[in-house]
Motif scaffolding. Structure first.
Motif, PDB file in Angstrom:
ATOM      1  N   LEU A  75      41.228  43.617  45.897  1.00  0.00           N
ATOM      2  CA  LEU A  75      40.899  43.098  44.558  1.00  0.00           C
ATOM      3  C   LEU A  75      41.589  43.916  43.471  1.00  0.00           C
ATOM      4  O   LEU A  75      42.043  43.372  42.475  1.00  0.00           O
ATOM      5  N   PHE A 126      34.868  39.801  39.656  1.00  0.00           N
ATOM      6  CA  PHE A 126      34.427  39.423  41.007  1.00  0.00           C
ATOM      7  C   PHE A 126      32.968  39.813  41.203  1.00  0.00           C
ATOM      8  O   PHE A 126      32.159  39.025  41.681  1.00  0.00           O
ATOM      9  N   THR A 156      38.011  34.944  46.874  1.00  0.00           N
ATOM     10  CA  THR A 156      39.353  34.777  46.306  1.00  0.00           C
ATOM     11  C   THR A 156      40.209  34.047  47.337  1.00  0.00           C
ATOM     12  O   THR A 156      39.783  33.839  48.484  1.00  0.00           O
ATOM     13  N   ILE A 183      37.227  32.648  42.559  1.00  0.00           N
ATOM     14  CA  ILE A 183      37.702  33.164  41.274  1.00  0.00           C
ATOM     15  C   ILE A 183      39.204  33.442  41.314  1.00  0.00           C
ATOM     16  O   ILE A 183      39.807  33.568  42.383  1.00  0.00           O
ATOM     17  N   SER A 184      39.784  33.518  40.124  1.00  0.00           N
ATOM     18  CA  SER A 184      41.128  34.058  39.912  1.00  0.00           C
ATOM     19  C   SER A 184      42.192  33.378  40.751  1.00  0.00           C
ATOM     20  O   SER A 184      43.012  34.037  41.380  1.00  0.00           O
ATOM     21  N   MET A 236      45.443  41.430  43.938  1.00  0.00           N
ATOM     22  CA  MET A 236      45.155  40.158  43.280  1.00  0.00           C
ATOM     23  C   MET A 236      46.019  40.035  42.014  1.00  0.00           C
ATOM     24  O   MET A 236      46.560  39.031  41.723  1.00  0.00           O
ATOM     25  N   ARG A 270      38.338  45.135  50.936  1.00  0.00           N
ATOM     26  CA  ARG A 270      38.162  44.145  49.868  1.00  0.00           C
ATOM     27  C   ARG A 270      38.381  44.790  48.491  1.00  0.00           C
ATOM     28  O   ARG A 270      39.042  44.217  47.627  1.00  0.00           O
TER      29      ARG A 270
END
Lengths: 335, 335
Positions: free
Chosen positions: B331, A106, A313, A122-123, B335, B327
């Motif tokens: 992440l 990220f 994301t 992303i992802s 995620m 965040r």
């Protein structure tokens, strides 16, 4: 209607899935493919689309001027190098799926996209991606509950590409495929709201279908598989030896499925049960990833049109950005 | 940590659920309750929280200065009047659930909130709310597939407040509760990806538990129920007569559950199946709504802090806005 101009970078199973998915999304138009092996892709596609050399990005990004490039390379070697390079030139979306390295990826993408003024989602895919979203929703709507992920709930289990690749690195293995199975008792405990502490081996078992090299010793290969750290050692692992023909006919395709379960309690005294569960099942895992990528490509274009910059994301994007429908249609038909 | 200052407007089952949910969300603080019957609420809460008269909003909004007010009134009579009035003074979130009137309610709230500079998230809970989100995700990620909603999949079915209320309007009915049941064959057809055309009666059946007024004729009451247009006429409806004691002991509580299923195909030739399914099951329907409202109250505060104005739905809000996590944490862990 002016269509969204999409390019594909990397033409393997996911890239082919994206090409098919673009046809199923009437607002999208495939305007080119970038590949490390353009000759192979040109031959496969019989010149249906312009094909460019991936490394010539500064040229093709100007020539084609895509609204977004869908990166379909692998997470191990391709994306960590290609992502930060490509997003200097174009808006991107990718399915980088090495969970533990997502924060680092990220940051690299955010830095590169911000300084060049692009948007990079992303992802995304179904995990990470939809499952990430469902974990956050579950945890936000049922505070204190843990979100559990299980894979391979159907009778056939789910094909794990990473574990199949790991099998193929073992001496004596000619070819192999690995199916992941969720352990039903563990799924039941989570659904009941026990919020149990589960090890990886409590949650999944692994079933391997292996074609031996001529002369390889089945016992030695089995031992090497079941003792492989991380990949197989923590799990109840079954090894089946099959012929190449059987592997190619019976264990073909890329089926996968999974579920995110969040269970807990509501109310002042925690008197009432609460369960949220998202399940998906895909006949083709790469086509599933492709579909999610294409919906996120739509979001990339909208974020860019708003003047946003940097990496995002699925957690940063309103659901309406994935849809072709207008606010009025969404309010009327989908709320 | 400075807590988010939350008020509740309307203190029925959902309002009580919100009070409980705020205790389970450590970043939230209940700073007051506004009610049409402040004396009743004061008595019930034994002065644990300041209670205000709902119509005195211009006074209590200045005195308490809440970050957000969670509107817990009913969708039929309360919210269409209270919502546009309150959002002149404060940021709001509500669970307006009259699906066909959402576009009209959105416009009224958007106009009032925009002109007063507030944020109002409308129509959230589990349906509309989470299910709206899942319908849009399903339709975006599996283009061409329809999203189906079923309710009452568990053996007990789901308690429908609206249908219970409708029963109580019938002459001869002293009290009643209505449980909705999904029809398993219809659920199976949707899961198999048939994308069938289903009438309401194909999807659900209705089970009524009715306490008769003394001297009422069971046959006449049954006839009045099963022929009631919209509510019962289109469905296979079963009517059971029970005593008040049985209703109060066996058919108590507010359990409900449902599922959104989207099934279709992926790939160039539609060769591969695709299924996405979100299910939730709640021991207490009003507490479920309350939990979703509180997570959206967090989003209201963030949208307001960004300087946004007007009405929003769950479709307009990134999932990260519902979460207490940063965040970096999202992440790394989700995620």
């Amino acid at each position: 209607m002016k269509k969204n101009r999409v390019m594909i970078a990397g033409f393997g199973n996911v890239g082919r899935g994206v090409m098919a998915s673009i046809r199923n999304n009437p607002d999208m138009e495939l305007v080119g493919i970038a590949s490390r092996s353009p000759e192979r892709v040109k031959k496969e596609l019989k010149d249906a689309f312009p094909v460019y050399k991936l490394s010539d990005v500064s040229a093709w990004s100007r020539e084609v001027s895509p609204d977004v490039v869908i990166l379909c390379g692998g997470s191990k070697a391709d994306l960590p190098q290609q992502g930060p390079e490509l997003c200097k030139y174009v808006n991107t979306v990718d399915s980088f799926d090495n969970h533990s390295r997502i924060p680092e990826y990220f940051k690299a993408m955010d830095d590169a996209a911000r300084s060049s003024g692009h948007v990079s989602v992303i992802s995304t895919g179904w995990d990470p991606g939809i499952f990430s979203l469902e974990r956050v929703l579950g945890n936000s709507f049922i505070p204190g509950a843990r979100a559990y992920g299980f894979y391979g709930l159907g009778p056939a289990g789910g094909l794990s590409m990473g574990h199949s690749d790991a099998l193929r690195t073992i001496k004596g293995v000619k070819d192999a495929r690995q199916y992941t199975h969720a352990i039903p008792e563990a799924v039941d405990r989570v659904r009941r709201g026990e919020n149990p502490a589960l090890t990886p081996g409590d949650m999944h078992s692994r079933e391997c279908f292996v074609v031996l090299e001529p002369g390889a010793d089945p016992a030695e290969v089995t031992k090497a598989i079941v003792s492989m750290p991380g990949y197989f050692e923590p799990y109840d692992t079954t090894v089946n030896f099959v012929s190449q023909e059987e592997l190619d006919t019976v264990y073909k395709g890329f089926p996968h499925d999974g579920v995110v379960i969040t269970a807990g309690k509501t109310g002042a005294d925690g008197a009432h049960s609460a369960l949220a569960e998202y399940r998906c099942a895909w006949g083709s895992n790469p086509e599933a990833t492709a579909n999610v990528l294409v919906a996120h490509a739509r979001a990339v274009i909208r974020l860019a049109a708003e003047g946003r910059k940097g990496a995002f994301t699925i957690l940063d994007i309103p659901a309406s950005y994935f849809s072709t429908l207008s606010r009025e249609e969404l309010l009327k038909h989908w709320m």
